[in-house]
Motif scaffolding. Sequence first.
Motif, PDB file in Angstrom:
ATOM      1  N   UNK A 164      31.100 122.309 -37.373  1.00  0.00           N
ATOM      2  CA  UNK A 164      30.461 121.415 -38.342  1.00  0.00           C
ATOM      3  C   UNK A 164      30.885 119.969 -38.098  1.00  0.00           C
ATOM      4  N   UNK A 165      32.189 119.750 -37.872  1.00  0.00           N
ATOM      5  CA  UNK A 165      32.700 118.394 -37.635  1.00  0.00           C
ATOM      6  C   UNK A 165      32.018 117.755 -36.436  1.00  0.00           C
ATOM      7  N   UNK A 166      31.808 118.543 -35.383  1.00  0.00           N
ATOM      8  CA  UNK A 166      31.176 118.022 -34.160  1.00  0.00           C
ATOM      9  C   UNK A 166      29.692 117.779 -34.374  1.00  0.00           C
ATOM     10  N   UNK A 167      29.004 118.722 -35.014  1.00  0.00           N
ATOM     11  CA  UNK A 167      27.554 118.608 -35.175  1.00  0.00           C
ATOM     12  C   UNK A 167      27.162 117.517 -36.163  1.00  0.00           C
ATOM     13  N   UNK A 168      28.041 117.191 -37.098  1.00  0.00           N
ATOM     14  CA  UNK A 168      27.729 116.159 -38.078  1.00  0.00           C
ATOM     15  C   UNK A 168      27.930 114.744 -37.528  1.00  0.00           C
ATOM     16  N   UNK A 169      28.501 114.632 -36.329  1.00  0.00           N
ATOM     17  CA  UNK A 169      28.782 113.310 -35.748  1.00  0.00           C
ATOM     18  C   UNK A 169      27.779 112.985 -34.651  1.00  0.00           C
ATOM     19  N   UNK A 170      27.679 111.701 -34.329  1.00  0.00           N
ATOM     20  CA  UNK A 170      26.854 111.295 -33.190  1.00  0.00           C
ATOM     21  C   UNK A 170      27.484 111.836 -31.909  1.00  0.00           C
ATOM     22  N   UNK A 171      26.660 112.147 -30.889  1.00  0.00           N
ATOM     23  CA  UNK A 171      27.218 112.686 -29.640  1.00  0.00           C
ATOM     24  C   UNK A 171      28.338 111.831 -29.049  1.00  0.00           C
ATOM     25  N   UNK A 172      28.191 110.494 -29.078  1.00  0.00           N
ATOM     26  CA  UNK A 172      29.203 109.639 -28.461  1.00  0.00           C
ATOM     27  C   UNK A 172      30.512 109.611 -29.257  1.00  0.00           C
ATOM     28  N   UNK A 173      30.456 110.071 -30.524  1.00  0.00           N
ATOM     29  CA  UNK A 173      31.662 110.047 -31.363  1.00  0.00           C
ATOM     30  C   UNK A 173      32.247 111.443 -31.571  1.00  0.00           C
ATOM     31  N   UNK A 174      31.890 112.389 -30.694  1.00  0.00           N
ATOM     32  CA  UNK A 174      32.442 113.740 -30.815  1.00  0.00           C
ATOM     33  C   UNK A 174      33.953 113.737 -30.610  1.00  0.00           C
ATOM     34  N   UNK A 175      34.446 112.872 -29.730  1.00  0.00           N
ATOM     35  CA  UNK A 175      35.886 112.792 -29.518  1.00  0.00           C
ATOM     36  C   UNK A 175      36.612 112.387 -30.784  1.00  0.00           C
ATOM     37  N   UNK A 176      36.086 111.369 -31.472  1.00  0.00           N
ATOM     38  CA  UNK A 176      36.684 110.945 -32.739  1.00  0.00           C
ATOM     39  C   UNK A 176      36.544 112.027 -33.801  1.00  0.00           C
ATOM     40  N   UNK A 177      35.408 112.734 -33.786  1.00  0.00           N
ATOM     41  CA  UNK A 177      35.206 113.818 -34.758  1.00  0.00           C
ATOM     42  C   UNK A 177      36.225 114.929 -34.540  1.00  0.00           C
ATOM     43  N   UNK A 178      36.443 115.298 -33.277  1.00  0.00           N
ATOM     44  CA  UNK A 178      37.442 116.331 -32.959  1.00  0.00           C
ATOM     45  C   UNK A 178      38.834 115.873 -33.358  1.00  0.00           C
ATOM     46  N   UNK A 179      39.158 114.602 -33.042  1.00  0.00           N
ATOM     47  CA  UNK A 179      40.476 114.057 -33.396  1.00  0.00           C
ATOM     48  C   UNK A 179      40.667 114.031 -34.905  1.00  0.00           C
ATOM     49  N   UNK A 180      39.625 113.633 -35.627  1.00  0.00           N
ATOM     50  CA  UNK A 180      39.698 113.573 -37.090  1.00  0.00           C
ATOM     51  C   UNK A 180      39.945 114.959 -37.670  1.00  0.00           C
ATOM     52  N   UNK A 181      39.156 115.928 -37.205  1.00  0.00           N
ATOM     53  CA  UNK A 181      39.305 117.293 -37.718  1.00  0.00           C
ATOM     54  C   UNK A 181      40.704 117.840 -37.453  1.00  0.00           C
ATOM     55  N   UNK A 182      41.172 117.744 -36.204  1.00  0.00           N
ATOM     56  CA  UNK A 182      42.466 118.341 -35.858  1.00  0.00           C
ATOM     57  C   UNK A 182      43.627 117.613 -36.530  1.00  0.00           C
TER      58      UNK A 182
END
Length: 399
Positions: free
Chosen positions: A320-338
């Motif tokens: 969900x964290x990855x899919x709710x973010x823009x593709x270019x911000x998946x790294x930040x989404x993963x970092x935020x979640x973890x």
Amino acid sequence: MSKSKLWTKDFISISLSNFFVFLTFYILLVTLPILALQEYHSSASEAGLMTTVFLLSAIISRPLAGKWLERGEHKKTLLTALIIFAGASILYFFPQTIMGVLFIRLLQGVGFGIATTAAGTIVADIIPPSRRGEGMGYFAMSINLAMVLGPFIGLTVIQHLGDKILFTLSMIVAFGSLVTGLIVKMEKTEKTSQAAVSSSFSIRNLIEPSAVPISVVGSFLAIVYSALLSFVSVYATEIHLANLASLFFVVYAVVLLISRPFTGKWLDQYGPNFIFYPCVILFAFGMLLLSKSGGAVTFLISAGVIGVGWGTLFPTFQTIAIQDSEPRRRGLATATFLSIYDTGMALGSFIVGLIAAKMDYSSLYFLCTFYVLIGGALYYFLHHSKKRESSPKLKSQEQ
């Protein structure tokens, strides 16, 4: 690469690399506090810092990793982190004091935080969008298997072969993560322009706001998971099932592995709400069974139920964290979640420890049943009620 193909060489390689990172983590997680007490004659609080320092450095480093990943430097970020992580594993042979070991934990935690963030981002790019839920579920199995094998291997080695062999083994496993990380080939990624990625300091440059709500839900429920990791073996002793304590997470992993092909596909086909509510009920029911365990059968059944419940929820949250973010911000989404998730884990061990001092573990796990259900309500208010789920067709068209 075929859009529908999941089990590619790159997917297997990044999953193995992540497995070796977490295997090293769990091998040392259960053994370093023992060594701190026996070899360095430290206090219990100093021994506890072995994990605290490691997780804090991982949490702090993750937003920086997300920033580098946003610039498109996926492979470079991963390999740099794995070099730090594996290089730190060599240093365990040398310290003569507890402070020296804590410094190594600090350094290795940085490598761990960045490597796991990079791996989670890379695998999201490798997995075909139409199979992201299924793929993230299998990727999460690398953590589950490491959680089962790591403590078993670590405790066996420290009891029968000593600390030198333990450090040699952890070094070999850590370098295994580097070797398998090197194998991963990524398609040429366009670096994001400086206009898109601001170098100025702001909260939005360090976290992905869209990932925060689901991360808070994951962190909230992670407190219960930390209660399992920290105290289920103590509880097993309390109810005279000490000989089955090591089997708890084995059953957890086996049942999770059996259920994974179905739950991952359902997540892709029907969306996260279809998966979340049954799994949170299973998680709560598993905690209720655990709290009422009077014999081996109930104890091990609870492990399987919790395995399907929580074991499915974790990759669902990350997806969900990855899919709710823009593709270019998946790294930040993963970092935020973890980062938020690990904060819940770190706080959970401390908070649950305080509560456990006031009541028996059966009562503690019984209360966790209701806590998990509150987590279900939190999901509804933070995610379900605020988002209209995209249809599977739209999901499959995502980049």
